[in-house]
Enzyme design. Structure first.
Site, short mmCIF file in Angstrom:
data_model
loop_
_atom_site.label_atom_id
_atom_site.label_comp_id
_atom_site.label_asym_id
_atom_site.label_seq_id
_atom_site.Cartn_x
_atom_site.Cartn_y
_atom_site.Cartn_z
N ASN A 7 10.26 4.56 2.93
CA ASN A 7 9.92 3.67 4.04
C ASN A 7 11.11 2.83 4.50
O ASN A 7 11.90 2.35 3.69
CB ASN A 7 8.83 2.70 3.58
CG ASN A 7 7.50 3.39 3.41
OD1 ASN A 7 7.00 4.05 4.31
ND2 ASN A 7 6.90 3.23 2.22
N ARG A 39 0.83 -1.20 0.00
CA ARG A 39 0.00 0.00 0.00
C ARG A 39 0.88 1.27 0.00
O ARG A 39 0.95 1.97 -1.00
CB ARG A 39 -0.96 -0.02 1.23
CG ARG A 39 -2.09 1.00 1.15
CD ARG A 39 -1.72 2.39 1.59
NE ARG A 39 -1.22 2.42 2.97
CZ ARG A 39 -0.64 3.48 3.52
NH1 ARG A 39 -0.49 4.60 2.82
NH2 ARG A 39 -0.19 3.44 4.77
N ASP A 40 1.58 1.51 1.09
CA ASP A 40 2.37 2.73 1.22
C ASP A 40 3.52 2.74 0.22
O ASP A 40 3.90 3.80 -0.29
CB ASP A 40 2.91 2.82 2.66
CG ASP A 40 3.58 4.14 2.95
OD1 ASP A 40 3.45 5.07 2.15
OD2 ASP A 40 4.26 4.23 3.99
N HIS A 81 6.35 4.40 12.52
CA HIS A 81 6.46 4.30 11.06
C HIS A 81 7.58 5.23 10.62
O HIS A 81 7.38 6.44 10.52
CB HIS A 81 5.10 4.70 10.47
CG HIS A 81 5.00 4.60 8.99
ND1 HIS A 81 4.14 3.74 8.37
CD2 HIS A 81 5.64 5.28 7.98
CE1 HIS A 81 4.24 3.87 7.04
NE2 HIS A 81 5.14 4.81 6.79
N CYS A 114 10.66 8.70 -1.36
CA CYS A 114 10.13 9.79 -0.54
C CYS A 114 9.63 10.90 -1.45
O CYS A 114 10.42 11.51 -2.17
CB CYS A 114 11.19 10.33 0.41
SG CYS A 114 10.54 11.66 1.44
#
Ligand code: MG
Length: 327
Positions: free
Chosen positions: A269, A31-32, A227, A260
């Protein structure tokens, strides 16, 4: 050299959890990670990615986002993906968390029988306006019916809070401001709050101070997840600070998937492989097969046509693909 087993030597660090302590690695790559990739990954590749990550033993694998396709075209196939996963994985697919930005997103998730959703808030006014298209206070009004209806349907809710350590437009973000936003999400009914260092500017002392500030506000570490982004190379140092402070859930993305969007850096991440290597070295249990995750990242790197930004993922990549990804 990784040694014959591809694992670090286990040497606990004083002040950190004993070897029997368990940490939950919350996988967000599908997802991210994929929502920040410039290209759109085919549905079949997404489904295989998620299945391989589950097979590797990751206890939580966030699958997609029911955001409007116009905002995030990379995840426009969310409903089809979850249907495909329900076909292949059965009931287990219903427990994969999905992001729901608003009531329409929740409707779509509920129609598919999803049992775990996440809402995504901002600790700052500017990011709320740029990312959510509403003001800081308005975002909570938007989440309220989402969380209320989800809970009424027996659906678990995670709350994400972004820009908890710094904001690219507003600069440093005061601890009290982050705590105030986080408490509002928890009071609305989120069972867990994931504190995001969206631009990766946080450092170890800041992490401990933020966790302590939540504790002062009556929010225990059992409600928190961290996170981190590796934009400035601080992610693992920050995990160590989080462990010291008692946090036991850390978000990570296979292969460091997802760059990013707010900095000229390939690293976004925290990579799952980097986190697993770190935890393995400390003797902290996590139940995940590091080699299987690394093989998955190498396979995905071939699909994306570029190497993983993760140092551990590249070091552990199976021989068959190292010539491709070290070029
Ligand atoms: Mg992230």
């Amino acid at each position: 050299m990784t040694g014959p087993t591809g694992l670090p030597m286990r040497v606990p660090l004083p002040g950190l959890p004993a070897p029997t302590t368990r940490v939950t690695v919350y996988e967000v790559g599908a997802r991210d990670g994929l929502q920040n990739e410039s290209g759109v990954v085919p549905l079949a590749v997404k489904a295989e990615l998620i299945t391989r990550l589950l097979d590797a033993g990751l206890p939580v694998v966030e699958a997609t986002s029911f955001v409007h396709p116009r905002w995030v075209p990379q995840l426009a196939d969310a409903a089809d993906l979850m249907t495909s996963l329900a076909d292949s994985l059965g009931d287990r697919a219903r427990d994969l968390p999905v992001l729901v930005p608003n009531e329409r997103g929740l409707d779509r998730a509920l129609e598919l029988g999803q049992r775990h959703v996440a809402v995504f808030g901002s600790a700052t006014e500017t990011f709320a306006r740029r990312n959510l298209n509403c003001g800081y206070d308005e975002q909570f009004a938007m989440f309220a019916p989402v969380v209320e209806r989800a809970l009424a349907a027996g659906v678990r809710v995670r709350g994400y809070l972004s820009m908890c350590f710094g904001d690219p437009w507003e600069g440093p973000v005061a601890l009290e401001r982050v705590v105030a936003a986080g408490v509002r999400l928890l009071e609305q009914g989120a069972e867990q709050l994931s504190l995001g260092d969206t631009i990766g500017v946080g450092t170890a002392g800041h992490v401990e101070a933020l966790v302590a500030a939540f504790d002062d506000a009556g929010v225990g570490v059992d409600r928190l997840a961290l996170h981190f982004h590796d934009t400035y190379g601080q992610a693992l140092s920050n995990v160590q600070a989080g462990l010291r402070a008692g946090v036991r859930t850390f978000d990570a993305s296979a292969g460091g998937l997802g760059g990013c969007p707010y900095a000229r850096s390939a690293t976004g991440n925290l990579a799952t492989e980097d986190l697993l290597w770190f935890l393995d070295g400390l003797g902290v249990e996590h139940g995940v097969d590091l080699a299987a995750v690394a093989a998955t990242s190498a396979w995905l790197a071939d699909h994306l046509g570029r190497p993983s930004p993760s140092a551990a993922a590249r070091a552990l990549a199976p021989q068959a693909t190292t010539t491709t990804i070290q070029g």
